[in-house]
Design an enzyme around this catalytic site. Structure first.
Site, PDB file in Angstrom:
ATOM      1  CD  GLU A  98      -3.084  -1.226   2.049  1.00  0.00           C
ATOM      2  OE1 GLU A  98      -2.868  -0.555   3.128  1.00  0.00           O
ATOM      3  OE2 GLU A  98      -4.101  -1.506   1.883  1.00  0.00           O
ATOM      4  CD  GLU A 129       5.457 -19.582  13.739  1.00  0.00           C
ATOM      5  OE1 GLU A 129       5.719 -19.519  14.820  1.00  0.00           O
ATOM      6  OE2 GLU A 129       4.760 -18.718  13.067  1.00  0.00           O
TER       7      GLU A 129
END
Length: 311
Positions: A98, A129
């Site tokens: 964005e 992870e």
């Protein structure tokens, strides 16, 4: 305390001590969650969510310090790199993307690394992870250096992928920031700036996509928005450096130029046409009373900052 760049090891016991983490805590007041009517559950979620902004506000001083440090490096050409896994990584991907659409940042200026790669943004890759070495490798692949800022996001403050990435970034001399939901975390000890937003137990125990995720979204909004303001990407509270790539954005550009200059619709449309749709050029042209060529020249001299171009 662990010092930046000194952490080692790729297969830590990630389960050790989880019971003691606030992010894994059980909320006894919600033990009957599955027995409550929907209206009560909606109210409970709303009540819990409403506590998050106050938790972020308690970290305002730490946020301020981190943002000023990031902006200073980006003004000298550095990059902003987010690193996260799971929910944290997906939020990072959204914020980085964005920045391009909202502030016209060039590709590669604001980057998000997510454990498991691009596929993890759409489909959970939770096993990734635990790979600390992958975090280190991906930081090295970006050739991170002293001009760059690396923000690691981990609710628990101990996600191996993020820990490895931040440790590698610190060793390379980059500015490092830790965004967590716990105080005095492993990740926080590695970073120069620790932003611990402690939101307490989740409605569903351990589901850190809830309050912890909301806190991270608010922190990321604040970091990217304020950094871009500091870089001159706005004029007042108007986003003037945006690419009008569709009808909605072209209409937004017209409104922005009208608000910034007070000019009428026809005058704004003419200025934007001469400016090839660039709101900054149109604003400088209209406010300073110069043509588009002179407006562009002033903006180049001012580093693209409208306020400076107007003197």
């Amino acid at each position: 305390m662990t010092h930046p760049g000194t952490h080692s090891g790729s297969t830590p016991d990630v389960a050790a001590g989880l019971d003691d983490l606030p992010t894994e805590a059980w909320e006894p007041g919600a033990a009957d969650l599955d027995l409550r009517p929907t209206a009560d559950l909606v109210a409970l979620m709303n009540e819990q969510d409403a506590t998050v902004p106050a938790a972020v506000a308690r970290s305002a001083d730490r946020l301020t310090g981190a943002i000023d440090a990031i902006a200073e490096r980006m003004q000298d050409g550095g990059r902003l790199v987010y690193v996260g896994a799971g929910t944290s990584g997906r939020l990072a991907v959204v914020d980085a993307a964005e920045c391009e659409s909202t502030f016209s940042t060039p590709p590669g200026l604001v980057v998000a690394l997510i454990a498991g790669g691009a596929a993890a943004a759409a489909s959970a890759q939770e096993h990734a992870e635990d790979d600390e070495d992958a975090g280190r490798r991906e930081i090295r692949s970006l050739d991170i250096g002293p001009a760059d800022s690396v923000v690691g996001l981990s609710a628990s403050g101990r996600t191996p992928y993020v820990v490895g990435a931040v440790a590698e970034a610190a060793a390379a001399g980059a500015l490092t920031v830790a965004v967590t939901s716990v105080e005095a975390s492993e990740l926080g000890a590695l970073a120069e700036h620790e932003i611990a937003v402690v939101v307490g137990p989740e409605v569903i125990a351990g589901s850190t996509r809830l309050k912890a995720g909301t806190a991270q979204k608010l922190v990321l909004n604040t970091i990217s928005t304020v950094v871009m303001v500091r870089l001159g990407k706005t004029y007042g509270n108007l986003m003037v450096d945006l690419v009008a790539s569709n009808a909605k954005l072209r209409d937004r550009v017209r409104r922005i130029v009208r608000h910034a200059t007070g000019a009428g619709r026809d005058e704004v449309d003419a200025a934007l046409e001469a400016a090839d749709g660039d709101a900054r050029v149109a604003i400088v042209s209209l406010v300073a009373g110069v043509d588009a060529t002179e407006a562009r020249s002033r903006l180049v001299a001012a580093g693209g900052v409208v306020r400076k171009a107007l003197g």
